[in-house]
Motif scaffolding. Structure first.
Motif, short mmCIF file in Angstrom:
data_model
loop_
_atom_site.label_atom_id
_atom_site.label_comp_id
_atom_site.label_asym_id
_atom_site.label_seq_id
_atom_site.Cartn_x
_atom_site.Cartn_y
_atom_site.Cartn_z
N THR A 190 -12.38 -23.12 70.37
CA THR A 190 -11.88 -21.89 69.75
C THR A 190 -10.77 -22.19 68.76
OG1 THR A 190 -12.36 -20.81 71.84
CG2 THR A 190 -11.03 -19.57 70.29
N LYS A 207 -10.78 -21.24 64.81
CA LYS A 207 -9.71 -20.47 64.20
C LYS A 207 -9.17 -21.18 62.94
CE LYS A 207 -5.37 -18.70 65.47
NZ LYS A 207 -4.32 -19.52 66.02
N GLU A 209 -9.29 -19.79 59.13
CA GLU A 209 -8.06 -19.67 58.34
C GLU A 209 -8.21 -20.36 56.99
OE1 GLU A 209 -4.78 -21.07 60.72
OE2 GLU A 209 -4.82 -19.24 61.94
N ARG A 259 -14.25 -12.99 63.93
CA ARG A 259 -12.79 -13.10 63.87
C ARG A 259 -12.13 -12.15 62.89
NH1 ARG A 259 -10.01 -16.39 66.43
NH2 ARG A 259 -11.15 -17.63 67.91
#
Ligand SMILES: [Zn+2]
Length: 179
Positions: free
Chosen positions: A119, A123, A127, A162
């Motif tokens: 995870t 992420k 980003e 997300r």
């Protein structure tokens, strides 16, 4: 380094130190004390140097105390993920790199970072994709591979999960906002 310091991210603890010129105190990047002004801050990559420059360790974040072996393993794992995010990264590969079993790595990673390596990597990739969508004119497909996804479908799926928007819709929204 300033941005990392503002965010208070623990990942970078031990990688550099933040010295405050006005108080002559140095901190870990994650220190929870009130942030000094940017112009009063200097960054050092190692502790010897910052101490030689006459700074004393902050009482609150205790940058002079070494991290536990567990923290060090997690930090190595995070660095590995950062440096290899555009490749296919498996838990096994990361575990081999830091010298523990995949099971053990996942367990201590969760304890330290409150998330799994998988995870965390996801992420970071998203980003970076957001940054590229906002600041470059690269296509979604280029971005997809540049940030390390194997296929456009997994990129879209993870991005949507997300960000709640597709990469395309996200870019449109950003363009509209800046006009
Ligand atoms: Zn501090």
């Amino acid at each position: 380094m300033w941005n990392i310091f503002l965010k208070g991210n623990r990942t970078y603890d031990g990688l550099f130190y933040v010295a405050v010129k006005t108080t002559k105190i140095y901190c870990r990047p994650s220190c929870k004390s009130r942030k000094p002004k940017k112009q009063n801050v200097a960054f050092y990559l190692n502790r010897k140097e910052v101490e030689r420059a006459g700074y004393r360790a902050c009482k609150r974040c205790q940058p002079e105390v070494d991290r536990s072996p567990q923290e060090k393993i997690v930090q190595q794992a995070v660095l590995y993920l950062m440096n290899h995010m555009n490749e296919t990264v498996t838990l096994e590969k990361v575990a081999e790199h830091v010298g523990v079993s995949p099971f053990h790595l996942e367990r201590i990673f969760k304890q330290e970072m409150c998330t799994t390596p998988r995870t965390y990597l996801e992420k970071m990739r998203i980003e970076k994709a957001i940054h590229l969508l906002e600041h470059t004119s690269k296509t979604n497909l280029d971005i997809c591979y540049e940030v390390g996804f194997n296929s456009p479908s997994s990129f879209y799926k993870v991005f949507k999960k997300r960000v709640s928007l597709s990469p395309h819709a996200y870019r449109r929204m950003e363009i509209n906002r800046s006009e």
